[in-house]
Design an enzyme around this catalytic site. Structure first.
Site, short mmCIF file in Angstrom:
data_model
loop_
_atom_site.label_atom_id
_atom_site.label_comp_id
_atom_site.label_asym_id
_atom_site.label_seq_id
_atom_site.Cartn_x
_atom_site.Cartn_y
_atom_site.Cartn_z
N GLN A 1 -76.75 -65.81 -19.46
CA GLN A 1 -75.92 -65.35 -18.35
C GLN A 1 -76.17 -63.86 -18.09
OE1 GLN A 1 -74.07 -67.45 -16.50
NE2 GLN A 1 -73.47 -65.80 -15.14
N ASP B 1 -82.67 -72.05 -15.32
CA ASP B 1 -82.30 -71.10 -14.26
C ASP B 1 -83.50 -70.82 -13.35
OD1 ASP B 1 -79.70 -70.14 -13.96
OD2 ASP B 1 -79.86 -68.77 -15.66
N LYS C 1 -69.67 -73.82 -15.80
CA LYS C 1 -70.90 -74.58 -16.08
C LYS C 1 -70.64 -75.60 -17.20
CE LYS C 1 -73.80 -70.77 -14.47
NZ LYS C 1 -74.57 -69.58 -14.80
N1 GUN Z 1 -75.41 -64.25 -13.08
C1 GUN Z 1 -75.09 -64.46 -11.78
N2 GUN Z 1 -75.67 -65.60 -11.33
C2 GUN Z 1 -76.36 -66.12 -12.37
C3 GUN Z 1 -77.16 -67.29 -12.53
O1 GUN Z 1 -77.37 -68.08 -11.62
N3 GUN Z 1 -77.72 -67.46 -13.76
C4 GUN Z 1 -77.51 -66.59 -14.77
N4 GUN Z 1 -78.11 -66.85 -15.94
N5 GUN Z 1 -76.77 -65.50 -14.66
C5 GUN Z 1 -76.20 -65.28 -13.46
#
Ligand code: GUN
Length: 295
Positions: free
Chosen positions: A98, A121, A54
């Site tokens: 995350q 998100d 990211k």
């Molecule tokens: N863990 C797995 N996929 C995601 C996601 O799209 N966002 C976040 N914050 N954690 C994740």
């Protein structure tokens, strides 16, 4: 005739170019570059890899990224303090926490403490509720990436039978809502572990969205000839023959299903890159106050 393989990497590269141009335009107008922050708790290898990709994507379009790290032993109070700090910091346009979080932390409580206008998100109850009733909101990255890919690859949805495998909050549920929306107009069936005759249900699908988290779950006998198959799975498989010692595969038995499907997303190079680019789109929207206009 469209290509059989739906190239999510190529589409995501195109979207990145569009985002980079918008970021450059913001800088030209004396604005700051959009800033995405990520919080990572503990030492989970997969989480560290996701956050690193990211960050890399942010930099590739001229955005600013920062990462806040907390130890595995962090308390709920420490996490809530971190969230309060990020909500307040005017330099940060949007942030993600995350997941998964350590077991002793109430994930829902932490997520719902995120200010909805910074929740890129789209995980807070406010954004989930707004999605459900069709109000402006941050759409979670994977469903958003799927819808963007469908649109940009001219996959027809109106009146089509869409079968979604999986009912998670992050993928299955929101993608079902989005596919049945006015303007998309698909008829949606959502399947899960208790669904009876799942192969038969799948064979009715014009479009299959497979987000069930099981390697090679969807086999060729479950697919109607000519159906479109969207594979959301990501699994790391040990493979001594590969230079990295592993390879990545999805929820679909790609080699066999691709013989039956009219179009199919590969893994890697399908939904994965679309997911990351969707987070950048949301960060841009957060910086421009498109979803929640500045008071
Ligand atoms: N863990 C797995 N996929 C995601 C996601 O799209 N966002 C976040 N914050 N954690 C994740």
């Amino acid at each position: 005739m469209e290509n059989k393989i739906i190239d999510g990497k190529a589409v995501s590269d195109q979207i990145k170019k569009e985002i980079a141009a918008e970021v450059a335009d913001m800088l030209d107008h004396g604005l700051s570059a959009p800033h995405l922050a990520a919080v990572i708790v503990g030492d989970d290898g997969a989480s560290k890899t996701y956050v690193a990709s990211k960050e890399k994507a942010c930099h590739s379009v001229g955005m600013v990224s920062s990462v806040y790290r907390l130890p595995e032993t962090a308390t709920e109070k420490e996490m809530l303090d971190m969230v309060a700090f990020l909500n307040k910091d005017e330099d940060i346009d949007g942030y993600i926490i995350q997941l998964p979080l350590p077991k002793h932390i109430d994930e829902t409580k932490i997520i719902n403490a995120i200010a909805p206008e910074k929740d890129v998100d789209g995980f807070t109850a406010v954004n989930v509720g707004r999605l459900q009733i069709g109000q402006p909101c941050f759409v979670p990255a994977t469903p958003n990436g799927i819808m963007e890919l469908v649109k940009r690859c001219n996959i027809e949805t109106a009146g089509k039978n869409v079968v979604v495998l999986g009912r998670s909050n992050i993928v299955g549920t929101p993608v079902s809502v989005l596919m049945s929306r006015k303007g998309i107009d698909a008829t949606v069936t959502m399947c899960h572990s208790k669904t009876k005759n799942i192969a038969e249900v799948c064979r009715q699908a014009d479009i299959l969205v497979v987000a069930i988290g099981k390697q090679n779950f969807l086999t060729a006998d479950m697919v109607k000839p000519g159906a479109v198959v969207i594979d959301v799975g990501i699994h790391r498989i040990d493979d001594a023959a590969s230079p990295k010692g592993y390879r990545i595969c999805g929820d679909v038995d790609y080699d066999e299903v691709s013989k039956v499907a009219s179009r199919i997303t590969p893994v890697p190079g399908g939904i994965g890159p679309m997911t990351i680019v969707s987070l950048l789109q949301n960060t841009l929207k957060a910086a421009k106050h498109t979803v929640y206009p500045k008071q």
